[in-house]
Design a protein around this motif. Structure first.
Motif, PDB file in Angstrom:
ATOM      1  N   VAL A 245       0.844  -1.200   0.000  1.00 20.57           N
ATOM      2  CA  VAL A 245       0.000   0.000   0.000  1.00 20.57           C
ATOM      3  C   VAL A 245       0.876   1.245   0.000  1.00 20.57           C
ATOM      4  N   ASN A 246       0.568   2.185  -0.891  1.00 15.55           N
ATOM      5  CA  ASN A 246       1.299   3.449  -0.909  1.00 15.55           C
ATOM      6  C   ASN A 246       0.370   4.655  -0.933  1.00 15.55           C
ATOM      7  N   SER A 247      -0.897   4.439  -0.565  1.00 19.69           N
ATOM      8  CA  SER A 247      -1.841   5.551  -0.447  1.00 19.69           C
ATOM      9  C   SER A 247      -2.924   5.170   0.558  1.00 19.69           C
ATOM     10  N   LEU A 248      -3.291   6.099   1.434  1.00 19.27           N
ATOM     11  CA  LEU A 248      -4.316   5.865   2.452  1.00 19.27           C
ATOM     12  C   LEU A 248      -5.517   6.770   2.202  1.00 19.27           C
ATOM     13  N   TRP A 249      -6.700   6.209   2.344  1.00 14.80           N
ATOM     14  CA  TRP A 249      -7.939   6.988   2.340  1.00 14.80           C
ATOM     15  C   TRP A 249      -8.468   6.954   3.767  1.00 14.80           C
ATOM     16  N   LEU A 250      -8.571   8.134   4.384  1.00 12.07           N
ATOM     17  CA  LEU A 250      -9.049   8.253   5.760  1.00 12.07           C
ATOM     18  C   LEU A 250     -10.492   8.732   5.769  1.00 12.07           C
ATOM     19  N   HIS A 301       4.300  10.424   4.394  1.00 10.11           N
ATOM     20  CA  HIS A 301       5.167  10.917   3.330  1.00 10.11           C
ATOM     21  C   HIS A 301       6.605  10.439   3.498  1.00 10.11           C
ATOM     22  N   LYS A 302       7.030  10.256   4.732  1.00 16.80           N
ATOM     23  CA  LYS A 302       8.402   9.780   4.971  1.00 16.80           C
ATOM     24  C   LYS A 302       8.645   8.411   4.350  1.00 16.80           C
ATOM     25  N   VAL A 303       7.580   7.602   4.243  1.00 16.76           N
ATOM     26  CA  VAL A 303       7.729   6.258   3.681  1.00 16.76           C
ATOM     27  C   VAL A 303       7.006   6.155   2.334  1.00 16.76           C
ATOM     28  N   ASN A 304       6.869   7.306   1.667  1.00 16.75           N
ATOM     29  CA  ASN A 304       6.322   7.364   0.299  1.00 16.75           C
ATOM     30  C   ASN A 304       4.883   6.874   0.209  1.00 16.75           C
ATOM     31  N   ILE A 305       4.103   7.216   1.221  1.00 16.86           N
ATOM     32  CA  ILE A 305       2.672   6.935   1.211  1.00 16.86           C
ATOM     33  C   ILE A 305       1.920   8.257   1.110  1.00 16.86           C
ATOM     34  N   THR A 306       1.009   8.357   0.148  1.00 17.25           N
ATOM     35  CA  THR A 306       0.167   9.541   0.029  1.00 17.25           C
ATOM     36  C   THR A 306      -1.088   9.365   0.879  1.00 17.25           C
ATOM     37  N   VAL A 307      -1.773  10.477   1.142  1.00 14.93           N
ATOM     38  CA  VAL A 307      -2.957  10.438   2.009  1.00 14.93           C
ATOM     39  C   VAL A 307      -4.108  11.196   1.357  1.00 14.93           C
ATOM     40  N   LEU A 308      -5.254  10.546   1.264  1.00 13.53           N
ATOM     41  CA  LEU A 308      -6.502  11.168   0.832  1.00 13.53           C
ATOM     42  C   LEU A 308      -7.435  11.251   2.032  1.00 13.53           C
TER      43      LEU A 308
END
Length: 679
Positions: A245-250, A301-308
């Motif tokens: 996983v490299n993107s999170l939807w909260l 972001h430090k581990v190359n994960i984006t956040v929505l």
């Protein structure tokens, strides 16, 4: 004479959807429109698309047909630079053995070209070529004789003392959309794997912010303690990275009401889901502080994960100050005939009241025809980016808001966010329907959404792979018509979400529901399902994930689906995350997903390649994903016995899921298994 034809897009004529609403059960929390009131209950199945029809006719539009009548849909929207027009190249049949048209209409057009076929006394080939751009070409006769097009007087020097024929269509309706260049900011989102963190149900990292339970609300629909610190903890321990996983939807971070809301199922609900916003300029205190949310984004972001973040734009709670101070920014809860304008009661979910009806009597509906209301909403959305540094929005209930809100949002995001970050701010929407044309209506990365959640695809995967209804040939046919159905949108693919019962129960030997659209409301408060025994259901889910993780789009993992978390309809499909004590089936599924995540990361063809069908039978299918740098082959067996697929390359192949070597062109697959193969 060469003939340009505007080919009709096929397979997109649809029968009208009756009462389809894009709201989700989050918006309603028990207020599903009851049967018989003209509304669409997300527990019911939206009508299936039917009909297709297109033809090729020289010199003009073709192909109206299919069930349901009405006008054929318009072409997909995209920049002129991405439009591709179908052009018919022709050459008189003079006894040639073979004819190939070669040119600069494709990256490999001069080297490979397009073979032509005999038809009606001439050689023909229909080739998608760029709109309003000069295309050079020649015909190659019998493998080695290169000639100009004798029927086209337009030529240009070929640089070798000869001429190339030249064509440039300036009319192009309908058209198809080519993909943006791979290095464009939009295309970067094809590399994303999205995980939906339902914050309140994920992990309690800080018990001090739990607060007290909302009075008179059952535990299943009350706050349960999950927070942003819990998400931070899982980012830091590498949980998401290990899954690929490299993107999170909260879930919605906006401060919600502490009041209970009454549902039409006779139960009270709290705002644990975030869809009852009270103070748009305040963070939800049960999840943490604004500083904690900013920390979450920074750690990601430090581990190359984006956040929505999910953003509730359609409505506010009636206790919200913005509603009480600015009633003119909201539609009145009145239908003009003496009744209310609640969706499915005094007003319809569809038609003239689609944008005006209130989801519940306590959720006033924004009137985005009002410029001041639009400005307030979009100002607030930009403010959330300024406070947190998020990378995108997930937007709910698109069809219930005026289109001017969406186009103005994209314009401001481009001007005020993209221009600052140098990246493309991803916006994905949800329109809960099986109507592809309605989903597509809001998709255009330049002016509206980058993509939406592909509900029609989800229904097909669940039906054909998990529930074993119909055949894999039917799934292949659907995929062939779906791959390019949304133009150059970057869609999100999924098999489970928070508005449907947990998908593991569709994968059981005897599915708990007979329909993949069933909302599971018959078991959401009593007789709730438990974890399936054995491994069969988990193996079928693994196959479903194989498909979405090896094709283009942004694959979504709904929290808990990586371990087959059980649950019926809302709110039972939102149980607290299980963090230990996994069964053998749960371990198998999570391990499979971890492998899929790494394989997808390592192979660009799975993220950005073009899919081509290779094989399909009743229970098996195979396809290849082709990129300029590599080709990857995928095979799936849904059956309960060994199955085979053919048309793979001859010779040795390596199964990336196991490391084992197999030999093509035909391979055997164990029951309920898949392979990802490379030469």
């Amino acid at each position: 004479m060469n003939t340009f034809t505007a080919l009709a897009l096929s397979g997109l004529l649809v029968a009208p959807l009756l009462g389809a609403a894009s709201c989700s059960s989050d918006d309603l929390n028990g207020f599903q429109p009851p049967d018989g009131l003209g509304g669409y209950d997300p527990g019911e199945k939206p009508p299936v698309l039917s009909g297709s029809g297109s033809g090729v006719g020289a010199g003009g539009p073709t192909g109206q047909g299919g069930a349901g009548g009405g006008e054929p849909p318009g072409p997909p929207m995209c920049d002129d630079s991405l439009k591709r027009c179908d052009y018919i190249f022709t050459l008189a049949d003079m006894g040639q053995t073979s004819v190939v048209v070669r040119g600069n209409f494709a990256a490999d057009g001069w080297d490979v070209g397009v073979p032509m076929t005999k038809a009606n006394g001439q050689w023909e080939a229909t080739v998608p070529i760029p709109y309003n751009q000069p295309v050079q070409y020649k015909f190659v006769i019998d493998g080695n004789n290169w000639i100009n097009d004798p029927g086209n007087p337009n030529t240009i020097d070929d640089g070798f003392g000869g001429k190339n024929s030249l064509v440039s269509p300036t009319t192009c309706d309908p058209w198809t959309c080519d993909d943006p260049p791979e290095d464009s900011p939009v295309e970067a989102w094809r590399d994303a794997v999205l995980y939906f963190v339902f914050v309140d149900r994920f992990l309690d990292g800080d018990p001090s912010n739990n607060g007290t339970a909302v009075p008179n609300v059952p535990t299943a629909s009350n706050y349960q303690g999950g927070d942003w610190q819990g998400v931070v903890n899982k980012i830091k321990d590498g949980y998401f990275t290990k899954l690929g996983v490299n993107s999170l939807w909260l879930t919605v971070p906006i401060d919600n009401t502490e009041l209970a809301g009454f549902g039409n199922d006779g139960k009270n609900y709290s705002a644990y889901h975030g869809y009852w916003p009270k103070d748009f300029y305040k963070a939800e205190e049960r999840f943490g502080t604004m500083a904690k949310l900013k920390e979450l984004v920074d750690e990601a972001h430090k581990v190359n994960i984006t956040v929505l973040i999910d953003y509730a734009a359609n409505h506010a709670h009636d206790s919200a100050q913005v509603y009480n101070d600015n009633p003119s920014w909201f539609w009145p809860n009145a239908n003009g005939s003496g009744g209310n304008c609640v969706c499915g009661e005094g007003c319809s979910w569809d038609g003239a009241t689609t944008e005006k009806c209130w989801f519940t009597p306590y959720l006033p509906d924004f009137n985005y025809e009002n410029a001041a209301a639009r400005k307030y909403s979009i100002d607030n959305m930009v403010w959330w980016w300024q406070q947190t540094g998020i990378d995108g929005f997930r937007l709910d209930a698109l069809k219930h808001m005026h289109m001017s809100w969406l186009t103005e949002l994209r314009s401001r995001v481009t001007a005020e966010i993209d221009s600052v970050t140098g990246k493309h701010f991803y916006m994905v929407g949800e329109t809960y329907t099986g109507d592809k044309s309605l989903i597509k209506k809001y998709v255009n990365p330049s002016t509206m959404l980058d993509g939406q959640f592909d509900f029609p695809l989800r229904a097909e995967i669940c039906s054909k792979i998990l529930m074993r209804q119909g055949t894999m040939q039917q799934l292949e046919g659907f995929l062939n018509g779906n791959d390019d159905a949304y133009g150059n949108g970057v869609m999100s693919t999924f098999i489970g979400n928070h508005d449907l019962p947990r998908v593991i129960h569709l994968a059981q030997q005897n599915p708990l529901w007979s329909d993949s659209w069933d909302g599971g409301k018959n078991m959401n408060w009593q007789n709730q399902p438990g974890l399936p025994a054995g491994q069969d259901a988990f193996e079928r889910m693994a196959n479903g994930f194989t498909l979405i993780m090896t094709t283009r789009g942004v694959p979504l993992i709904y929290y808990g689906d990586e371990i087959g978390l059980p649950g019926a309809g809302d709110p039972d499909n939102r149980r607290f995350m299980q963090w230990n004590g996994y069964s053998a089936g749960q371990t198998l599924l999570r391990t499979h997903l971890e492998k899929l995540g790494q394989i997808r990361k390592d192979h660009v063809a799975l993220r950005r390649g073009k899919r081509s069908s290779l094989w399909a039978s009743n229970d098996t299918m195979a396809y290849k994903m082709v990129h300029s740098t590599e080709t990857v082959y995928v095979a799936i067996n849904r059956g309960d016995t060994q199955g085979s697929v053919g048309n793979l390359p001859s010779g040795n192949l390596t199964n990336l899921l196991t490391g084992q070597a197999v030999s093509g062109p035909t391979v055997n697959l164990p029951p309920r298994s898949s392979m990802i193969l490379v030469q």
